[in-house]
Design a protein around this motif. Structure first.
Motif, PDB file in Angstrom:
ATOM      1  N   ALA A 169       0.824  -1.213   0.000  1.00 13.58           N
ATOM      2  CA  ALA A 169       0.000   0.000   0.000  1.00 13.58           C
ATOM      3  C   ALA A 169       0.855   1.259   0.000  1.00 13.58           C
ATOM      4  O   ALA A 169       0.416   2.308  -0.472  1.00 13.58           O
ATOM      5  CB  ALA A 169      -0.939  -0.004   1.206  1.00 13.58           C
ATOM      6  N   LYS A 170       2.075   1.177   0.513  1.00 17.84           N
ATOM      7  CA  LYS A 170       2.925   2.378   0.550  1.00 17.84           C
ATOM      8  C   LYS A 170       3.268   2.868  -0.852  1.00 17.84           C
ATOM      9  O   LYS A 170       3.436   4.072  -1.068  1.00 17.84           O
ATOM     10  CB  LYS A 170       4.196   2.109   1.345  1.00 17.84           C
ATOM     11  N   TYR A 171       3.356   1.955  -1.816  1.00 13.48           N
ATOM     12  CA  TYR A 171       3.637   2.362  -3.196  1.00 13.48           C
ATOM     13  C   TYR A 171       2.421   3.053  -3.814  1.00 13.48           C
ATOM     14  O   TYR A 171       2.556   4.032  -4.552  1.00 13.48           O
ATOM     15  CB  TYR A 171       4.043   1.152  -4.033  1.00 13.48           C
ATOM     16  N   ILE A 172       1.228   2.555  -3.471  1.00  6.95           N
ATOM     17  CA  ILE A 172       0.005   3.210  -3.943  1.00  6.95           C
ATOM     18  C   ILE A 172      -0.111   4.601  -3.332  1.00  6.95           C
ATOM     19  O   ILE A 172      -0.507   5.570  -3.997  1.00  6.95           O
ATOM     20  CB  ILE A 172      -1.220   2.352  -3.585  1.00  6.95           C
ATOM     21  N   ALA A 173       0.253   4.712  -2.057  1.00  8.35           N
ATOM     22  CA  ALA A 173       0.213   6.013  -1.392  1.00  8.35           C
ATOM     23  C   ALA A 173       1.157   7.003  -2.064  1.00  8.35           C
ATOM     24  O   ALA A 173       0.834   8.194  -2.205  1.00  8.35           O
ATOM     25  CB  ALA A 173       0.570   5.855   0.083  1.00  8.35           C
ATOM     26  N   GLU A 174       2.327   6.540  -2.511  1.00  5.41           N
ATOM     27  CA  GLU A 174       3.266   7.427  -3.195  1.00  5.41           C
ATOM     28  C   GLU A 174       2.698   7.922  -4.523  1.00  5.41           C
ATOM     29  O   GLU A 174       2.910   9.077  -4.903  1.00  5.41           O
ATOM     30  CB  GLU A 174       4.586   6.692  -3.423  1.00  5.41           C
TER      31      GLU A 174
END
Length: 593
Positions: free
Chosen positions: A278-283
């Protein structure tokens, strides 16, 4: 002014006419005079004698012997052999020859000669090539335009790439590689097929959208797509759903979008993304200022991942449509997403269906609706909202003056709750809802009557989707299979239903050491911390019944045995929380997630 047709005189006339002859008619006139003097036999055959025999083709020697030059002889022969058809138009249509038709096309009658010469001229000019003009026809191919040349180069580039990779070119792609919207779904391209397409798209300026849903692209194929998109500035819409790009693929797209790539639509649903991805989607949401539509549904984002995405939503000022449906967002994660929705000022459509927000998520959504004024469409279907959850949402709906579409169906709502939702819309002065989705929610006839009343009073239309319709009645009917609320186990299941918990959710919350089972004391302390409405003695009774084998542990199997025994005794337990509908999902692997 009408144009007069050229008049052709018969061969018997020795005087010059005051009318001008066409060049071909003059040649026919000259040949006719010479053929009368030098070729009487040929003349007699043309005048109808010996008509049963096929007409012999005149040779070059005979024509040149009549006094014509080589060029005129060649022109005459080519004209006579391929274009001249003896007989009138009527005789050729019927297949019958008349006496005049068997005569020479240069006969004695001036009128016949004129009509036939005119007919001969029409037959000749029909080919579009004037043999009297000593000019060859232009057989050169038309030159291709610059766009056509580019299209051919793109096709040849794709074919050459396939040849280098040792794969067969896809016929569909050779025909559509230059389409503005390149759509090819459910075709097993694989890594090599994707790489060949990417090579052809690097310099392709005609394609603006690629849709490669369910093409088995995989992780390596996703990396190839990203490398291509770094060089291509024309493609602004990327849809690669159901391709299992995984963590590496998500990371590659995050790096691409962080560099300011002008992609406004990205669909990576069904990509096998975990909670940690999810951290990549947040970026992508946080750092890209061009993204407007993002679909991350059908993945495995959980509570921790929801925090990352929610933080990005709160500060984003470009994203207009976000689809987070079919994930594992519950509890604190649901509340975080609701807070992000509350702070966002540009989002117009949000899909949170099939997650399991429960009561805690419903409270957050209610507060978000009170403050958010930009959201136009909200889908919170199938989120296990019970009777105690819907009140938060209705409170927010009453004070919201922007939401047009609300989808809240497939939740455990009774006909009374459905009617309450409709009355809330009627009583609210701010509510501007025009589309209400209550799919699979049973309603009574009084619901339909209230809807008709609202449509008569309300200026704006209201379209509603609902489930089955039952007849309204004021006489309460006793349910022979009614729930026995005196049973503490049944009361525990009712509490789980109201909180939106599945059996697996409750056990995961109580299993602090992740041992896939809960001991008696751990289970009791957990239920007391949840403020479950049971006394300590009732809790002991519940634990005794769950721990039927006496090993001091409570696990998923114990719950299933309880449900099975209750079914055998004819007792009814709330169906929404009975785990027989979740047996396929309630595995040790899902518990670990």
């Amino acid at each position: 002014m009408k144009t007069s047709k050229p008049v052709v005189l018969s061969g018997a006339s020795k005087q010059k006419s005051k009318f001008s002859l066409s060049p071909m008619a003059e040649m026919d006139e000259e040949y006719d005079e010479n053929i009368d003097a030098h070729a009487p036999k040929h003349r007699s055959m043309r005048n109808g004698k010996d008509t049963n025999k096929p007409e012999r083709q005149v040779t070059m020697t005979e024509v040149k012997g009549s006094g014509l030059g080589s060029k005129q002889a060649s022109l005459y022969l080519s004209r006579n052999a391929s274009l001249i058809r003896t007989g009138t138009r009527d005789s050729r249509r019927t297949g019958k020859n008349t006496e005049n038709d068997t005569s020479s096309y240069l006969g004695d009658s001036g009128s016949e000669k004129s009509s036939k010469s005119a007919f001969i001229q029409r037959e000749f000019t029909f080919t579009g090539y004037d043999i009297m003009a000593d000019v060859d026809p232009d057989t050169r191919k038309p030159q291709k335009s610059e766009d056509q040349t580019k299209e051919d180069e793109n096709v040849q580039c794709y074919i050459a790439s396939c040849k280098l990779l040792g794969i067969t070119p896809v016929n569909y792609l050779t025909r559509h590689i230059n389409d503005k919207q390149l759509v090819m779904r459910s075709h097993p391209l694989g890594y090599k097929g994707t790489r060949a397409v990417c090579v052809a798209l690097v310099k392709n300026t005609l394609v603006e959208c690629i849709d490669f849903e369910d093409n088995d692209i995989g992780v390596d194929g996703a990396v190839c797509l990203v490398e291509m998109l770094k060089e291509n500035s024309s493609i602004q819409e990327v849809r690669i759903a159901e391709n299992m790009i995984g963590t590496r693929g998500a990371y590659a797209f995050a790096e691409l979008m962080k560099d300011g790539k002008t992609i406004h639509t990205l669909d990576i649903s069904g990509s096998g993304l975990k909670d940690s991805d999810a951290k990549y989607i947040a970026e992508i949401i946080e750092f890209n200022t061009h993204i407007k539509i993002l679909n991350i549904s059908h993945n495995e984002l959980g509570e921790n991942g929801a925090f990352d995405v929610a933080r990005a939503i709160a500060i984003n000022d470009t994203l207009q449509e976000l689809d987070m449906s079919w994930n594992h967002i519950r509890g604190k994660g649901a509340l975080a997403v609701a807070i992000g929705m509350q702070k966002n000022v540009v989002l117009k459509a949000l899909n949170l269906s099939w997650n399991g927000f429960g009561k805690e998520g419903a409270a957050g959504i209610g507060r978000a609706l009170e403050e958010n004024r930009t959201l136009l469409s909200l889908d919170i279907s199938n989120n296990r909202f019970g009777a105690d959850s819907v009140g938060f949402i209705l409170k927010g709906l009453q004070n919201n003056d922007g939401l047009k579409t609300l989808k809240i169906g497939q939740n455990p709502f009774s006909p009374e709750i459905a009617l309450t939702i409709l009355r809330t819309i009627e009583e609210s002065e701010k509510c501007v809802l025009t589309h209400l989705d209550l799919s699979d929610v049973v309603v009574r006839t009084d619901f339909l009557e209230k809807w008709d009343e609202i449509k008569r009073k309300r200026e704006m239309p209201l379209r509603i989707i609902f489930g089955a319709v039952v007849k309204s009645t004021n006489i309460p009917m006793k349910d022979p299979n009614g729930i026995d609320w005196r049973d503490p186990v049944v009361r525990m299941f009712k509490y789980m239903q109201d909180q939106g918990y599945r059996v697996i959710d409750l056990l995961k919350r109580l299993d602090k050491d992740r041992s896939f089972s809960v001991d008696r004391q751990e289970f009791k302390n957990g239920l007391m911390a949840e403020n479950i409405p049971l006394t300590e003695s009732q809790l002991d009774d519940v634990i005794d019944r769950l721990d039927a084998d006496g090993d001091g542990e409570v696990d998923l199997g114990a719950f299933r045995k309880i449900l099975k025994r209750a079914d055998q005794r004819g007792k009814r337990i709330p169906e929404e929380d009975a785990c027989q509908n979740e047996e396929n999902a309630c595995t040790d692997e899902s518990w670990g997630n």
